[in-house]
Design a protein around this motif. Structure first.
Motif: not given
Length: 72
Positions: A10, A61, A63
């Motif tokens: 992330t 990812a 966030i």
């Protein structure tokens, strides 16, 4: 042929930097720009496992952008 392992990471904004967290191994790195996040994740994984960073895949990812999209 050896199957490439995919690692999950992330990225979240932390001041002027992007904090890159790799789930397994539980480790972090930082990138100046979002475009550098995948490369940083690969380098962290390579250093941790003492392997060539180009031999792994990384699923990142973001966030910050994910949170914005969920609000729309």
């Amino acid at each position: 042929m050896v199957e490439r392992k995919t690692y999950h990471a992330t990225a979240r904004r932390d001041g002027r930097w992007w904090l890159v967290t790799v789930e397994d191994p539980d480790t972090v790195g930082q990138a100046r720009h979002l475009s550098e996040v995948e490369e940083v994740a690969r380098e962290v994984i390579g250093l941790w496992f003492d392997i060539d960073p180009d031999t792994v895949d990384v699923d990142v990812a973001d966030i910050l952008h994910s949170a914005v999209e969920s609000l729309q």
